[in-house]
Every structure is written in C-alpha cells, then in structure tokens.
Design a protein around this motif. Structure first.
Motif, PDB file in Angstrom:
ATOM      1  N   GLN A 107       0.820  -1.208   0.000  1.00 32.74           N
ATOM      2  CA  GLN A 107       0.000   0.000   0.000  1.00 32.74           C
ATOM      3  C   GLN A 107       0.857   1.262   0.000  1.00 32.74           C
ATOM      4  N   GLY A 108       2.179   1.082  -0.102  1.00 37.28           N
ATOM      5  CA  GLY A 108       3.084   2.218  -0.107  1.00 37.28           C
ATOM      6  C   GLY A 108       3.387   2.785   1.259  1.00 37.28           C
ATOM      7  N   LYS A 109       3.060   2.045   2.328  1.00 38.72           N
ATOM      8  CA  LYS A 109       3.290   2.516   3.685  1.00 38.72           C
ATOM      9  C   LYS A 109       4.593   1.946   4.243  1.00 38.72           C
ATOM     10  N   LYS A 110       5.306   2.779   5.000  1.00 37.51           N
ATOM     11  CA  LYS A 110       6.520   2.307   5.668  1.00 37.51           C
ATOM     12  C   LYS A 110       6.131   1.386   6.823  1.00 37.51           C
ATOM     13  N   GLN A 111       6.758   0.233   6.862  1.00 39.55           N
ATOM     14  CA  GLN A 111       6.555  -0.709   7.956  1.00 39.55           C
ATOM     15  C   GLN A 111       7.881  -0.862   8.699  1.00 39.55           C
ATOM     16  N   PHE A 112       7.953  -0.251   9.870  1.00 34.70           N
ATOM     17  CA  PHE A 112       9.215  -0.224  10.606  1.00 34.70           C
ATOM     18  C   PHE A 112       9.518  -1.569  11.250  1.00 34.70           C
ATOM     19  N   CYS A 113      10.774  -1.915  11.231  1.00 33.87           N
ATOM     20  CA  CYS A 113      11.218  -3.182  11.805  1.00 33.87           C
ATOM     21  C   CYS A 113      10.803  -3.250  13.276  1.00 33.87           C
ATOM     22  N   GLY A 114      10.130  -4.337  13.610  1.00 34.50           N
ATOM     23  CA  GLY A 114       9.712  -4.546  14.988  1.00 34.50           C
ATOM     24  C   GLY A 114       8.372  -3.954  15.353  1.00 34.50           C
ATOM     25  N   ASN A 115       7.623  -3.419  14.375  1.00 31.84           N
ATOM     26  CA  ASN A 115       6.346  -2.787  14.723  1.00 31.84           C
ATOM     27  C   ASN A 115       5.218  -3.795  14.954  1.00 31.84           C
ATOM     28  N   GLY A 116       5.472  -5.070  14.687  1.00 27.26           N
ATOM     29  CA  GLY A 116       4.489  -6.103  14.991  1.00 27.26           C
ATOM     30  C   GLY A 116       3.353  -6.219  14.005  1.00 27.26           C
ATOM     31  N   ARG A 117       3.409  -5.482  12.898  1.00 33.44           N
ATOM     32  CA  ARG A 117       2.324  -5.544  11.916  1.00 33.44           C
ATOM     33  C   ARG A 117       2.290  -6.896  11.223  1.00 33.44           C
ATOM     34  N   TYR A 118       3.438  -7.476  10.949  1.00 32.51           N
ATOM     35  CA  TYR A 118       3.495  -8.750  10.213  1.00 32.51           C
ATOM     36  C   TYR A 118       4.153  -9.883  10.998  1.00 32.51           C
ATOM     37  N   ALA A 119       5.048  -9.566  11.930  1.00 32.38           N
ATOM     38  CA  ALA A 119       5.701 -10.597  12.734  1.00 32.38           C
ATOM     39  C   ALA A 119       5.005 -10.734  14.078  1.00 32.38           C
ATOM     40  N   ASP A 120       4.982 -11.943  14.612  1.00 33.35           N
ATOM     41  CA  ASP A 120       4.385 -12.164  15.928  1.00 33.35           C
ATOM     42  C   ASP A 120       5.209 -11.469  17.010  1.00 33.35           C
ATOM     43  N   MET A 121       6.522 -11.527  16.867  1.00 33.75           N
ATOM     44  CA  MET A 121       7.440 -10.844  17.770  1.00 33.75           C
ATOM     45  C   MET A 121       8.673 -10.435  16.982  1.00 33.75           C
ATOM     46  N   ALA A 122       9.408  -9.482  17.527  1.00 35.20           N
ATOM     47  CA  ALA A 122      10.682  -9.077  16.947  1.00 35.20           C
ATOM     48  C   ALA A 122      11.681  -8.883  18.074  1.00 35.20           C
ATOM     49  N   ILE A 123      12.951  -9.076  17.763  1.00 32.95           N
ATOM     50  CA  ILE A 123      13.985  -8.879  18.790  1.00 32.95           C
ATOM     51  C   ILE A 123      15.020  -7.862  18.308  1.00 32.95           C
ATOM     52  N   PHE A 124      15.627  -7.212  19.292  1.00 35.38           N
ATOM     53  CA  PHE A 124      16.685  -6.241  19.040  1.00 35.38           C
ATOM     54  C   PHE A 124      17.839  -6.495  19.998  1.00 35.38           C
ATOM     55  N   SER A 125      19.015  -6.029  19.614  1.00 39.35           N
ATOM     56  CA  SER A 125      20.218  -6.159  20.433  1.00 39.35           C
ATOM     57  C   SER A 125      20.796  -4.787  20.713  1.00 39.35           C
TER      58      SER A 125
END
Length: 392
Positions: free
Chosen positions: A170-188
C-alpha cells in the motif's frame, strides 16, 4: 591513523550522567528505568508492547519459549546470521532448518522458504525466523502471506535494524519490529549496534498474551501479580508458575538505553550519509561489489529503509584485503560464517555445499567501518586503502 574498527559505541556526557543518576537512585535493577525504556522503545518502532532483557540471545530464547517451541518443532532461518538466530530453537529442543539467501541482498530468500514449506504437509514447520541482515529489512508482508497460508509464526530478528523499514504493497513504511506482520521481533543493544547499553536486548510484539508470557519467563517464571496468583499469603507472596530464566536487564543499562534512543534518528542519518559516500566511491570500481538493498526498502522518492548496521562489500581476495586493511589499522570484519558450516550444526547433519548462495557470499564478504562517530577523514582513508588494494 589511529585504529578504525568496523563498529563502535558512541557514549556522550548525557549518557554518562544518566547512568550516574541511576546509580545514585534507589533502584539498580527491577526499577522504573526498565519500564521507561520499554515504553520509549515501543513508541520508537511503533509496537504495542516491549520487554527489555539481558541481551539479544535471551530475547530470541524467550520468543521461542513463548511460542511453545519444543522437540516436535521445525523452524526455518537463514544461514547468514549470528548463530543465536538458530540456537534459540535448539535451546528449546526444536529442529533448525536453513533456507538459502538471495545473493543480491544476503537476506533469506522467501521463494526458497516457500519451496521448503510447500514441499511438506501443513503443520510440518512451526515458524520462520527472518533476519534483517546488516540493517536491510526483510519484506515481512510477503513472508506473512506465506505464514498465514501454512499456519506459521514469525519472529523477526531485527538486531541490526532499529529504525529500518520496508514499504508494503500500500506504499506505507513498515518499521522493523512494529508487529504488523511478525508475531514478535527482537533487538540487540550490544556496543556495536545502533543503541548501545553494553549488553541488552528487547522484544516487541502487539500480542498481549505473548507479552504476558515474556514478562513471566524473563524473571524465573515468577509473578507477584495478585490477579495471577493461585494463592495469596500476603504482600511478600510470589509464585513460580513456569520454568523461566533470569533474563532481566539492570536499570542503569536502561538509563543508558533511554539516552541512546533519544539520539537514534541522528545516528541513523549519519549511518545513511556514510553509506552514500561509500556507494559513490565504489560505484563502478573494478573488483568491488556492494551488497544490495532490498528493493522493498526503497520508497518511491528514493528514501532507503536500510538501517546500515553494516556496510558490506564483496571482493575476490577477501582474505588479502582483510589482512591489508589490518596492516593499515583498519579493522574490517566478516559477517557471517554460515551457521550450517559450524561444527555444532555439521554435527546435526549439515555440510558444506548445502547452501551455495550463502557459502559464496561468505567467501567474498567484508564489513567496512560503519558507525556514527566515524569521521569523514577516517572514511576517506578506508576508501583509499580498499581501492588501492583492489587495483593492485
């Protein structure tokens, strides 16, 4: 020229003062700075919930636990990653299977993941752990479509990519870790990462049930919440309801994380500026190939969602260039030795030749210095030496 590492932390007086103030406060751990950091980080990536932990590996382990990974689980990840992305599955007794990479980006090849999943009965695989390698975001919208078709969960390993994004259909920015598509995200928050807390990690999610599990597993499986207790003997009472771990992060590190996060946009802008200079310097250079950006991470007006934790080039004589740069006080690094070639994973059945794209990438890759405090003079010195070697 003084030594130039491939990455390094940038600590300011504001960072130091924040830590000192916390050291002088009533709480060194399990205090208010933890929740403050979590809330600030959740806002930064656009997620509902964030759980701060002791390091990125602990974050991955807790994700696997919360999703119920066990001896019957089979999980797909990439061989081009730090081994923790795979090891978290093994910690829970599950089986790791690797999918080869797209050689243009070194990201997990979603087409190959689809081939693997569709070659087996539904339910054979439990989930996928994609890695935003070097800060280059995976197109999670595409992966989510596949996951939904086959009942898979997704844990985004975004250790390299806070502030990174891809552009959805849809042309929208999806930021890493925003939970829109992944169940969870991790960062270090290791010192060479965008946000440094010495050691530390974060899990983000939009799923309240998973969030509550993560909070429980982070602290030995113990709760003091009166609404969750099976009994209540008084204000001192607590219950161990699950087998968890001590994966807490101290308040002083969260205080550092808060001040580091406040400069995250500034650091990202500098990383992108450094990348542009490298891009221009190596454009058309003989014998130097720059690892590409995922096309999904580029906006219509040319903005990039690549977070540039690493700047990776590929050359024919990687060992020669690595040694030459070290002789000139430039400490480039290799990311990564393919996980399936490690002795441990060879011991469970993998062998060299299993993933030719990953192995071909490894033979040529080199990460050049990339961090916000890298000076223009230092970067030009790096460029000069790389070019000098590749012309020799």
């Amino acid at each position: 020229m003084k030594p130039i590492p491939y990455g390094r932390q940038h600590i300011t007086e504001a960072d130091i003062q924040a830590v000192v103030e916390t050291l002088q406060s009533d709480f060194l751990t399990q205090g208010p700075k933890v929740a403050e950091f979590e809330q600030a980080f959740a806002r930064y990536v656009g997620a509902k919930y964030a759980v701060a932990v002791s390091n990125g590996t602990a974050a991955l382990h807790l994700c696997a636990m919360a999703l119920g990974v066990n001896e019957t689980s089979r999980v797909i990840t990439t061989p081009i990653t730090f081994v923790a992305s795979a090891n978290c599955v093994r910690y829970c007794g599950g089986t790791v299977e690797f999918a080869d990479i797209d050689p243009a980006t070194a990201l997990i090849d979603i087409a190959k993941v689809r081939q693997m999943v569709e070659s087996k009965p539904k339910g054979y695989y439990s989930g996928v752990i994609p890695v935003d390698f070097a800060g280059n975001p995976v197109n999670l919208e595409q992966l989510r479509e596949l996951a939904d078709e086959h009942g898979l969960w997704i844990v985004e390993d975004a250790a390299h990519a806070p502030g990174g994004f891809f552009v959805d259909s849809q042309g929208k920015k999806q930021f890493c870790g925003n939970g829109r598509y992944a169940d969870m995200a991790i960062f270090s928050f290791h010192p060479v990462k965008h946000i440094a807390t010495s050691e530390g990690g974060m899990i983000t999610t939009n799923d309240e049930e998973l969030y509550k599990k993560l909070l429980l597993y982070r602290t030995h499986g113990i709760t003091r919440d009166p609404e969750l207790l099976q009994e209540n003997h008084g204000g001192w009472y607590m219950e161990m309801q699950e087998l968890g771990y001590n994966y807490r992060i101290p308040d002083m590190l969260c205080a550092l994380g808060i001040t580091q996060l406040a400069r995250a946009d500034e650091g990202m802008a500098r990383r992108k500026q450094i990348a542009r200079v490298y891009d221009e310097a190596f454009a058309g250079a003989t014998g130097i190939d720059v690892l590409g950006t995922n096309p999904a991470a580029l906006t219509a007006d040319g903005e990039t969602g690549h977070a540039y934790h690493l700047y990776v080039i590929q050359v024919q004589d990687r060992k020669g260039l690595y040694d030459f740069l070290r002789e000139h006080n430039i400490f480039a690094q290799v990311h990564y030795i393919p996980a399936h070639t490690m002795p441990y994973y060879r011991g469970v059945g993998y062998k060299k030749g299993d993933f030719p794209e990953a192995e071909g990438y490894y033979e040529a890759c080199l990460s050049l210095p990339m961090y916000p405090s890298l000076t223009d003079e230092e970067q030009q010195y790096v460029i000069e030496k790389v070019k000098a070697f590749c012309k020799a």
